[in-house]
Design an enzyme around this catalytic site. Sequence first.
Site, PDB file in Angstrom:
ATOM      1  N   ASP A   1      58.771  61.963  25.231  1.00 45.77           N
ATOM      2  CA  ASP A   1      57.446  61.333  25.238  1.00 45.77           C
ATOM      3  C   ASP A   1      56.418  62.368  24.797  1.00 45.77           C
ATOM      4  OD1 ASP A   1      55.054  60.111  25.716  1.00 45.77           O
ATOM      5  OD2 ASP A   1      55.515  59.472  27.765  1.00 45.77           O
TER       6      ASP A   1
ATOM      7  N   TYR B   1      54.275  61.141  33.587  1.00 44.28           N
ATOM      8  CA  TYR B   1      53.639  59.840  33.416  1.00 44.28           C
ATOM      9  C   TYR B   1      53.975  59.310  32.031  1.00 44.28           C
ATOM     10  CZ  TYR B   1      49.950  56.282  33.011  1.00 44.28           C
ATOM     11  OH  TYR B   1      49.261  55.102  32.836  1.00 44.28           O
TER      12      TYR B   1
ATOM     13  N   LYS C   1      47.595  58.751  21.533  1.00 46.53           N
ATOM     14  CA  LYS C   1      46.461  59.677  21.599  1.00 46.53           C
ATOM     15  C   LYS C   1      46.072  60.200  20.203  1.00 46.53           C
ATOM     16  CE  LYS C   1      46.802  60.103  26.473  1.00 46.53           C
ATOM     17  NZ  LYS C   1      47.958  60.079  27.357  1.00 46.53           N
TER      18      LYS C   1
HETATM   19  C1  LIG Z   1      48.656  58.850  28.013  1.00 44.71           C
HETATM   20  C2  LIG Z   1      50.121  58.871  28.130  1.00 44.71           C
HETATM   21  C3  LIG Z   1      50.900  57.683  28.087  1.00 44.71           C
HETATM   22  C4  LIG Z   1      50.269  56.320  28.109  1.00 44.71           C
HETATM   23  O1  LIG Z   1      49.500  56.046  26.986  1.00 44.71           O
HETATM   24  P1  LIG Z   1      48.425  54.844  27.055  1.00 44.71           P
HETATM   25  O2  LIG Z   1      47.897  54.780  25.667  1.00 44.71           O
HETATM   26  O3  LIG Z   1      47.415  55.255  28.082  1.00 44.71           O
HETATM   27  O4  LIG Z   1      49.165  53.625  27.465  1.00 44.71           O
HETATM   28  C5  LIG Z   1      52.265  57.806  28.047  1.00 44.71           C
HETATM   29  N1  LIG Z   1      52.867  59.005  28.083  1.00 44.71           N
HETATM   30  C6  LIG Z   1      52.171  60.156  28.154  1.00 44.71           C
HETATM   31  C7  LIG Z   1      52.892  61.452  28.166  1.00 44.71           C
HETATM   32  C8  LIG Z   1      50.775  60.120  28.200  1.00 44.71           C
HETATM   33  O5  LIG Z   1      50.085  61.267  28.308  1.00 44.71           O
END
Ligand SMILES: *Cc1c(COP(=O)(O)O)cnc(C)c1O
Length: 438
Positions: free
Chosen positions: A247, A152, A277
């Site tokens: 990511d 994701y 995060k």
């Molecule tokens: C949470 C997450 C996202 C998206 O971040 P948001 O701040 O919710 O848009 C993208 N990549 C990874 C790996 C994530 O865990």
Amino acid sequence: MPTPVSPGTPVSQSVAWMERGRAVIPGGVNSPVRAFGAVGGDPRFITSARGALLTDADGTEYVDLVGSWGPMILGHTHPEVLEAVTAAAARGFSFGTPNPHEVELAEEIVRRIEPVEAVRLVNSGTEATMSALRLARGFTGREKVVKFAGNYHGHVDALLAQAGSGVVTFALPDSAGVPASSAGQTLVLPYNDVTALEQAFAEHGPEVAAVIVEAAAGNMGVVPPTPEFEQAMRRLTREHGALLVSDEVMTGFRASPTGWLGLSQMGEAPDLFTFGKVVGGGFPVAAFGGRADVMARLAPAGPVYQAGTLSGNPVAATAGLTTLRLCTDEVYAAVDHAREVLTAAVTEAFTREGIPHRIGRAGTMFSVFFTDDEVTDFSSAQQQDTALHAAFFHAMLRHGVHLPPSAFEAWFASAAHTDDVLDRIVTAVDASAREVRA
Ligand SMILES: *Cc1c(COP(=O)(O)O)cnc(C)c1O
């Protein structure tokens, strides 16, 4: 399996808020997973949080293992972060000009993550991955992007695509409203599958702008990459002139002091990284960065446009900076201690009760799969018993522990999960395991 409704726990205030919410917010929530769709029952409306504890609208206290989905590595409302944020807010909320806090946060990221030579601050992980892909496409002059099933990257159009299992296919959108033309530029491959990756590059190599991968997958449960897979991604992108985007929105400053990068066996660093995060400490901050020559293509230095009214917001940047500065080795040791205690407790209780389980782990990050089979990719993660997870989730809630309301999420501990808090969770795990088996 019928969903238990937490008998004995008052939820009337949360239920009332949900009714009001549903009248004016689609589904009553501003992010789908919060609606408890995967587990049923009533989402708790949290009104305050401190350390490892949440308090809901009915005044019930829960030990928190959601951690706002990752950011709260220090625990909630850390006094030093609160003080810094309060002081920053008193000096002004947003200026729309450059400010010192955003420079300091960028410096802190660059200092900690060696391959990141320059970084741009944004407001969400979604923005970070979306912008990183635009930059990769602008830099390479190519359009196609490779992603992996079960990874994701936020709700970016081109990345809301998953496709079937095991085959190299051009993706069909996962969501209504995503143009086929957008998802059609995305190749979805099985995670941890070197052969599929080699095949995709053999067929489409000259058109691929980037491979984007969760540094260690955390959004299908925690599934680390094999060293062979990491090395193949690096070798193939280099050979074919594509960029590798790691990511680290979830793993960054969480899996280890240097995120997954510090644990990776890739050998050579990726070209671009995304963070979110933890980097915002609970405020809307995310970032993307990496090689200086690539980042130099961003406006106003280069031709790839990217902007944000609130990007680098002084209050949010202060929260992120203060959080990162407080993320010492002791913090990571405490979070890892929590992982050790909790995974041992789950393993012992589930084994005793005959509940199928596998622990997924990436550094200090972990999740529990309700299956006895090995989990290496999305299709093996989907073999788990999600109804059993739902029953366990509600048992834990009755025992005062708020787990993530999905079987495909990491359990997020913090440095505030001290031994007395961990004892409460271990007791709840024991009792809940007995109850879901009985
Ligand atoms: C949470 C997450 C996202 C998206 O971040 P948001 O701040 O919710 O848009 C993208 N990549 C990874 C790996 C994530 O865990």
